[in-house]
Scaffold this motif. Sequence first.
Motif, mmCIF file in Angstrom:
data_model
loop_
_atom_site.group_PDB
_atom_site.id
_atom_site.type_symbol
_atom_site.label_atom_id
_atom_site.label_comp_id
_atom_site.label_asym_id
_atom_site.label_seq_id
_atom_site.Cartn_x
_atom_site.Cartn_y
_atom_site.Cartn_z
ATOM 1 N N LYS A 83 0.843 -1.198 0.000
ATOM 2 C CA LYS A 83 0.000 0.000 0.000
ATOM 3 C C LYS A 83 0.878 1.248 0.000
ATOM 4 C CE LYS A 83 -3.941 2.088 2.202
ATOM 5 N NZ LYS A 83 -3.416 3.415 2.209
ATOM 6 N N VAL A 84 0.551 2.167 -0.891
ATOM 7 C CA VAL A 84 1.401 3.328 -1.115
ATOM 8 C C VAL A 84 0.741 4.593 -0.592
ATOM 9 C CG1 VAL A 84 2.558 4.691 -2.884
ATOM 10 C CG2 VAL A 84 2.320 2.254 -3.179
ATOM 11 N N ASP A 85 1.471 5.358 0.218
ATOM 12 C CA ASP A 85 1.042 6.700 0.577
ATOM 13 C C ASP A 85 1.528 7.646 -0.518
ATOM 14 O OD1 ASP A 85 -0.119 5.909 2.932
ATOM 15 O OD2 ASP A 85 1.711 6.209 4.104
ATOM 16 N N GLY A 86 0.791 8.684 -0.789
ATOM 17 C CA GLY A 86 1.201 9.643 -1.814
ATOM 18 C C GLY A 86 0.956 9.157 -3.217
ATOM 19 N N SER A 87 -0.161 8.465 -3.429
ATOM 20 C CA SER A 87 -0.485 7.975 -4.764
ATOM 21 C C SER A 87 -1.500 8.872 -5.470
ATOM 22 C CB SER A 87 -1.013 6.548 -4.693
ATOM 23 O OG SER A 87 -2.184 6.509 -3.930
ATOM 24 N N GLN A 88 -1.948 9.938 -4.817
ATOM 25 C CA GLN A 88 -2.900 10.887 -5.405
ATOM 26 C C GLN A 88 -2.245 12.263 -5.498
ATOM 27 O OE1 GLN A 88 -6.068 9.955 -6.389
ATOM 28 N NE2 GLN A 88 -5.460 7.879 -5.827
ATOM 29 N N ARG A 127 7.820 15.425 -4.446
ATOM 30 C CA ARG A 127 7.110 14.646 -3.431
ATOM 31 C C ARG A 127 7.951 13.534 -2.826
ATOM 32 N NH1 ARG A 127 1.402 14.421 -3.899
ATOM 33 N NH2 ARG A 127 1.588 13.070 -2.091
ATOM 34 N N GLN A 164 3.499 5.650 -6.683
ATOM 35 C CA GLN A 164 3.856 6.822 -5.889
ATOM 36 C C GLN A 164 4.044 8.042 -6.798
ATOM 37 O OE1 GLN A 164 7.130 6.029 -3.303
ATOM 38 N NE2 GLN A 164 7.232 8.098 -2.513
#
Length: 135
Positions: free
Chosen positions: A21-26, A67, A101
Amino acid sequence: MLYPKRTKYRKYQKGRCNSSKVDGSQLAFGKYGLKACESGRLSYQTIESARRAISRKFRRSGQIWVRVFADVPITAKPTEVRMGKGKGNPTGWITRIQEGQILFEMDGVSMSNAQQAALLATRKFNFSTKFVLWS
């Protein structure tokens, strides 16, 4: 340039770049972005060279958000040194990239200009990326 002033430990373990699961994918800041399609690593020099390529293309118009931040030290032993005697000294900094990401975000320029800048930045990386739009 893009590395931490200080860290808790001098040397870290290598770790893996797995695509969980990736944070910062939006997109969070700009209209356009550059998203990683594979997992991998980016050095601080690569991040800076991609940022420079984008800003050169924009010619001081528009905005860029980086980012990712290189905060993992990479060590290397000098050439022609025998095996053993511990881990080498820190030589550079990397960041681990997961699939999906967001690496860079852009705003304040036309879509075609942002796409061309993203293409210039993509050529600096050793993994595939894609251009994304805010919806």
